[in-house]
Motif scaffolding. Structure first.
Motif, PDB file in Angstrom:
ATOM      1  N   SER A   1       3.046   1.137   3.556  1.00 25.03           N
ATOM      2  CA  SER A   1       2.515   0.263   4.599  1.00 25.03           C
ATOM      3  C   SER A   1       3.561  -0.741   5.056  1.00 25.03           C
ATOM      4  O   SER A   1       4.496  -1.073   4.316  1.00 25.03           O
ATOM      5  N   ASP A   2       3.393  -1.222   6.278  1.00 29.30           N
ATOM      6  CA  ASP A   2       4.290  -2.249   6.800  1.00 29.30           C
ATOM      7  C   ASP A   2       3.955  -3.603   6.177  1.00 29.30           C
ATOM      8  O   ASP A   2       4.845  -4.412   5.905  1.00 29.30           O
ATOM      9  N   LYS A   3       2.695  -3.849   5.923  1.00 28.62           N
ATOM     10  CA  LYS A   3       2.261  -5.126   5.368  1.00 28.62           C
ATOM     11  C   LYS A   3       2.581  -5.205   3.877  1.00 28.62           C
ATOM     12  O   LYS A   3       2.310  -4.279   3.118  1.00 28.62           O
TER      13      LYS A   3
ATOM     14  N   ARG B   1       0.836  -1.202   0.000  1.00 27.10           N
ATOM     15  CA  ARG B   1       0.000   0.000   0.000  1.00 27.10           C
ATOM     16  C   ARG B   1       0.870   1.251   0.000  1.00 27.10           C
ATOM     17  O   ARG B   1       1.844   1.352   0.755  1.00 27.10           O
TER      18      ARG B   1
ATOM     19  N   GLY C   1      -1.111   9.084   8.736  1.00 24.66           N
ATOM     20  CA  GLY C   1      -0.662   7.839   8.127  1.00 24.66           C
ATOM     21  C   GLY C   1       0.762   7.954   7.618  1.00 24.66           C
ATOM     22  O   GLY C   1       1.468   8.942   7.866  1.00 24.66           O
TER      23      GLY C   1
ATOM     24  N   MET D   1      -1.408   5.268   1.645  1.00 26.03           N
ATOM     25  CA  MET D   1      -2.654   4.865   2.299  1.00 26.03           C
ATOM     26  C   MET D   1      -3.836   4.680   1.350  1.00 26.03           C
ATOM     27  O   MET D   1      -4.918   4.266   1.775  1.00 26.03           O
TER      28      MET D   1
ATOM     29  N   ASN E   1      10.230   4.949   6.251  1.00 23.92           N
ATOM     30  CA  ASN E   1       8.899   5.472   5.983  1.00 23.92           C
ATOM     31  C   ASN E   1       8.917   6.986   6.036  1.00 23.92           C
ATOM     32  O   ASN E   1       9.938   7.596   6.417  1.00 23.92           O
TER      33      ASN E   1
END
Length: 205
Positions: free
Chosen positions: A187-189, A45, A183, A48, A176
């Motif tokens: 993304s971490d995922k 992602r 936000g 966000m 990051n």
């Protein structure tokens, strides 16, 4: 202690041998990944609101398949970090820099399996050690067996596709940037994706 020393009078249990599918048994052997027809990619992602997709163009690996007992199968894969491609050169340059993969110091991402299991039907799970930079952590990949075929050149091929979700911070990929609206930029995922075609090695003479 009597529980463990008492002689049993019950009839011995007969364990039936598992039924082996001849078609799967025939797949037993060592296979080499075909990079021209395989893809190792990721989705993450961005800002966000959208997804960025990329892949690693250079990779090699070996699959050892046991069609009679899938638990004896294994996989070994090496991915060249510098081959990352997200479609934007500046972004790729940032990914291979010290902020992320530090490809000059750590040129390879590797996976070495430690366990294989059949979940049912064409579904399998392979678990192993994923190493990124200088961090090694366990990873389980759910795979679907897409089948086997002999191509026009006489090569025996097998195909698998699958995916796994990871947190990049678990492997030290923590860069990051905060967004003004709240936000973070990345993304971490991360979702890893695998679309594998492998060619069976000729039997040793």
């Amino acid at each position: 202690m009597a529980l463990f020393t008492r002689k049993s009078t019950a009839a011995p249990t007969v364990t039936e041998a598992p039924v082996v599918d001849p078609a799967l048994a025939a797949l037993t052997g060592t296979y080499t990944l075909d990079p021209a027809h395989s893809s190792i990619g990721f989705t993450v992602r961005h800002a966000m609101v959208t997804n960025v997709r990329g892949s690693f163009g250079e990779h090699e690996g070996t699959l050892v398949l046991d069609g009679t007992d899938p638990a004896n199968s294994s996989a070994s894969i090496d991915v060249k970090i510098a081959s990352v491609d997200t479609g934007i050169a500046d972004r790729d340059g940032h990914l291979v820099s010290g902020d992320f993969f530090d490809a000059e110091k750590f040129p390879l991402m590797t996976f070495r399996s430690t366990k294989a299991e059949q979940l049912g039907g064409e579904a399998y799970r392979i678990t192993g050690d994923l190493t990124i930079k200088d961090v090694t952590r366990p990873l389980s990949i759910d795979l679907e067996f897409n089948g086997s075929a002999t191509d026009v050149y006489g090569n025996e091929r097998v195909g698998f596709e699958g995916s796994a979700d990871i947190l990049r911070s678990d492997w030290g990929l923590t860069w990051n940037a905060a967004l003004e609206t709240g936000g973070v930029m990345v993304s971490d995922k991360v979702k890893l994706t695998f679309d594998i075609s492998a060619i069976k090695a000729a039997p040793a003479a």
